[in-house]
Design a protein around this motif. Sequence first.
Motif, PDB file in Angstrom:
ATOM      1  N   ARG A 150       0.830  -1.206   0.000  1.00  0.00           N
ATOM      2  CA  ARG A 150       0.000   0.000   0.000  1.00  0.00           C
ATOM      3  C   ARG A 150       0.868   1.261   0.000  1.00  0.00           C
ATOM      4  O   ARG A 150       0.577   2.231  -0.714  1.00  0.00           O
ATOM      5  CB  ARG A 150      -0.929  -0.003   1.214  1.00  0.00           C
ATOM      6  CG  ARG A 150      -1.998  -1.104   1.194  1.00  0.00           C
ATOM      7  CD  ARG A 150      -2.986  -0.914   2.331  1.00  0.00           C
ATOM      8  NE  ARG A 150      -3.939  -2.012   2.402  1.00  0.00           N
ATOM      9  CZ  ARG A 150      -3.834  -3.044   3.223  1.00  0.00           C
ATOM     10  NH1 ARG A 150      -2.794  -3.114   4.061  1.00  0.00           N
ATOM     11  NH2 ARG A 150      -4.735  -4.006   3.226  1.00  0.00           N
ATOM     12  N   ASN A 151       1.923   1.235   0.816  1.00  0.00           N
ATOM     13  CA  ASN A 151       2.818   2.388   0.873  1.00  0.00           C
ATOM     14  C   ASN A 151       3.507   2.617  -0.465  1.00  0.00           C
ATOM     15  O   ASN A 151       3.658   3.762  -0.923  1.00  0.00           O
ATOM     16  CB  ASN A 151       3.863   2.187   1.966  1.00  0.00           C
ATOM     17  CG  ASN A 151       3.252   2.200   3.360  1.00  0.00           C
ATOM     18  OD1 ASN A 151       2.185   2.753   3.577  1.00  0.00           O
ATOM     19  ND2 ASN A 151       3.930   1.578   4.309  1.00  0.00           N
ATOM     20  N   ARG A 153       2.353   1.710  -3.392  1.00  0.00           N
ATOM     21  CA  ARG A 153       1.349   2.181  -4.331  1.00  0.00           C
ATOM     22  C   ARG A 153       1.139   3.687  -4.186  1.00  0.00           C
ATOM     23  O   ARG A 153       1.043   4.424  -5.175  1.00  0.00           O
ATOM     24  CB  ARG A 153       0.029   1.449  -4.084  1.00  0.00           C
ATOM     25  CG  ARG A 153      -1.085   1.840  -5.049  1.00  0.00           C
ATOM     26  CD  ARG A 153      -2.431   1.417  -4.525  1.00  0.00           C
ATOM     27  NE  ARG A 153      -2.676   2.038  -3.233  1.00  0.00           N
ATOM     28  CZ  ARG A 153      -3.678   1.692  -2.417  1.00  0.00           C
ATOM     29  NH1 ARG A 153      -4.486   0.714  -2.758  1.00  0.00           N
ATOM     30  NH2 ARG A 153      -3.842   2.304  -1.261  1.00  0.00           N
ATOM     31  N   GLU A 154       1.108   4.167  -2.928  1.00  0.00           N
ATOM     32  CA  GLU A 154       0.939   5.602  -2.704  1.00  0.00           C
ATOM     33  C   GLU A 154       2.118   6.380  -3.266  1.00  0.00           C
ATOM     34  O   GLU A 154       1.949   7.486  -3.798  1.00  0.00           O
ATOM     35  CB  GLU A 154       0.790   5.874  -1.198  1.00  0.00           C
ATOM     36  CG  GLU A 154      -0.466   5.288  -0.583  1.00  0.00           C
ATOM     37  CD  GLU A 154      -1.726   5.848  -1.227  1.00  0.00           C
ATOM     38  OE1 GLU A 154      -1.712   7.031  -1.629  1.00  0.00           O
ATOM     39  OE2 GLU A 154      -2.715   5.096  -1.330  1.00  0.00           O
ATOM     40  N   GLU A 155       3.323   5.814  -3.156  1.00  0.00           N
ATOM     41  CA  GLU A 155       4.498   6.480  -3.718  1.00  0.00           C
ATOM     42  C   GLU A 155       4.382   6.589  -5.228  1.00  0.00           C
ATOM     43  O   GLU A 155       4.714   7.626  -5.824  1.00  0.00           O
ATOM     44  CB  GLU A 155       5.764   5.707  -3.342  1.00  0.00           C
ATOM     45  CG  GLU A 155       6.102   5.756  -1.869  1.00  0.00           C
ATOM     46  CD  GLU A 155       7.311   4.916  -1.535  1.00  0.00           C
ATOM     47  OE1 GLU A 155       7.882   4.309  -2.483  1.00  0.00           O
ATOM     48  OE2 GLU A 155       7.708   4.851  -0.356  1.00  0.00           O
ATOM     49  N   TYR A 157       1.613   6.599  -7.019  1.00  0.00           N
ATOM     50  CA  TYR A 157       0.571   7.586  -7.321  1.00  0.00           C
ATOM     51  C   TYR A 157       1.138   9.000  -7.225  1.00  0.00           C
ATOM     52  O   TYR A 157       0.841   9.868  -8.051  1.00  0.00           O
ATOM     53  CB  TYR A 157      -0.599   7.433  -6.356  1.00  0.00           C
ATOM     54  CG  TYR A 157      -1.659   6.465  -6.829  1.00  0.00           C
ATOM     55  CD1 TYR A 157      -2.278   6.633  -8.072  1.00  0.00           C
ATOM     56  CD2 TYR A 157      -2.054   5.398  -6.030  1.00  0.00           C
ATOM     57  CE1 TYR A 157      -3.247   5.754  -8.511  1.00  0.00           C
ATOM     58  CE2 TYR A 157      -3.019   4.498  -6.453  1.00  0.00           C
ATOM     59  CZ  TYR A 157      -3.616   4.683  -7.695  1.00  0.00           C
ATOM     60  OH  TYR A 157      -4.564   3.818  -8.128  1.00  0.00           O
ATOM     61  N   ALA A 158       1.947   9.219  -6.195  1.00  0.00           N
ATOM     62  CA  ALA A 158       2.543  10.543  -6.021  1.00  0.00           C
ATOM     63  C   ALA A 158       3.459  10.880  -7.191  1.00  0.00           C
ATOM     64  O   ALA A 158       3.515  12.027  -7.651  1.00  0.00           O
ATOM     65  CB  ALA A 158       3.316  10.600  -4.705  1.00  0.00           C
ATOM     66  N   GLU A 161       1.274  11.862 -10.162  1.00  0.00           N
ATOM     67  CA  GLU A 161       0.712  13.201  -9.987  1.00  0.00           C
ATOM     68  C   GLU A 161       1.781  14.263 -10.203  1.00  0.00           C
ATOM     69  O   GLU A 161       1.519  15.323 -10.773  1.00  0.00           O
ATOM     70  CB  GLU A 161       0.111  13.330  -8.591  1.00  0.00           C
ATOM     71  CG  GLU A 161      -1.130  12.472  -8.384  1.00  0.00           C
ATOM     72  CD  GLU A 161      -1.655  12.576  -6.968  1.00  0.00           C
ATOM     73  OE1 GLU A 161      -1.015  13.287  -6.160  1.00  0.00           O
ATOM     74  OE2 GLU A 161      -2.673  11.949  -6.662  1.00  0.00           O
ATOM     75  N   ASN A 181      -6.205   0.455  -7.976  1.00  0.00           N
ATOM     76  CA  ASN A 181      -6.980   1.370  -7.155  1.00  0.00           C
ATOM     77  C   ASN A 181      -7.313   0.705  -5.827  1.00  0.00           C
ATOM     78  O   ASN A 181      -6.962  -0.443  -5.583  1.00  0.00           O
ATOM     79  CB  ASN A 181      -8.255   1.820  -7.890  1.00  0.00           C
ATOM     80  CG  ASN A 181      -9.125   0.623  -8.283  1.00  0.00           C
ATOM     81  OD1 ASN A 181      -9.198  -0.366  -7.553  1.00  0.00           O
ATOM     82  ND2 ASN A 181      -9.768   0.723  -9.438  1.00  0.00           N
ATOM     83  N   GLU A 182      -8.004   1.429  -4.965  1.00  0.00           N
ATOM     84  CA  GLU A 182      -8.272   0.917  -3.614  1.00  0.00           C
ATOM     85  C   GLU A 182      -9.084  -0.368  -3.652  1.00  0.00           C
ATOM     86  O   GLU A 182      -8.810  -1.318  -2.918  1.00  0.00           O
ATOM     87  CB  GLU A 182      -9.014   1.985  -2.800  1.00  0.00           C
ATOM     88  CG  GLU A 182      -9.133   1.656  -1.318  1.00  0.00           C
ATOM     89  CD  GLU A 182      -7.800   1.708  -0.617  1.00  0.00           C
ATOM     90  OE1 GLU A 182      -7.647   1.004   0.398  1.00  0.00           O
ATOM     91  OE2 GLU A 182      -6.900   2.437  -1.087  1.00  0.00           O
TER      92      GLU A 182
END
Length: 213
Positions: A150-151, A153-155, A157-158, A161, A181-182
Motif C-alpha cells: 500500500r505504501n 502504491r501511494e508512492e 501515485y505521487a 501526480e 486502485n483501492e
Amino acid sequence: MPRKKTKYVQTPSEKTRKITLRRRLDSLFKRANELSVLCGIEIFIVVHNRNEGHSTLWPTQDKVMDGITKFLNFPERERIKKMVTQEKFLTDKVQDLAGKLLKLQKKNDETEMGLLMSQLIEKGTTHDALDARKINGLYRLVEEKLEKLRNRREELYAMREYECFGGTVSGVNNNNVVLLNETEMEIRANEVTNSFVEGNRGGLLDEVWPMMF
C-alpha cells in the motif's frame, strides 16, 4: 575461538575468593588510574570487605576522605543527577538484554514465517498442520507485506501526480507501471487472506486470531 562466558556466582573457596579479590582490585585500580589520567578526572574507590571488617581505599585514605567531603558539599540534586546505583545498573542491564532478546525472537519469527509462507505457496503444504502460533504469525506477515505494498502504491501515485504537473522522476519507467486502485488492492488482499481461511477447516482461526503472537 569465542571466549567462554563467566558465570558470576560467589566462589565457595575462601582462599580462591581472596586471590580473586586481590587480582581484580589490582586491575580495577590500574584502570581507574588510566581513566583519571586520560580524562583529567578525580576517581576515588572504597571497597568494603564485610567478612574481614575493613575497607580498602584508593588511591590514598586522605584523598578518598577529601573526595567524599567534596562530594557531600554538593547540593543533593547535583549529587544524584548522574548517580548510578547497583540496583539501577542491574535493572538497566536486564532491560537492555530483554530488549535484545525480543529483537532476536522477532527476527527468528519473521524468518520462520517467511519459510512457512514459501512452503505453502511453492510446495503446496496444507493448512491443517498449522497450529495457533503459526496461523497468527502468517497473518501478521501477510498484513505487513500488504502494508508495504500500500505504501509503495501511494508512492507511485505521487510520482504520477508529480509528472502530471511537468515533473520527472529519475530511475522509474512509469510507462510500465500498473497501479491498482483501492478496490483492486482490497480484492488482492482478500484473496490472500481467504486462502488461509479456506485452509482452516476446523474453525481454529476464529479462536486464535485475537491472541498475541
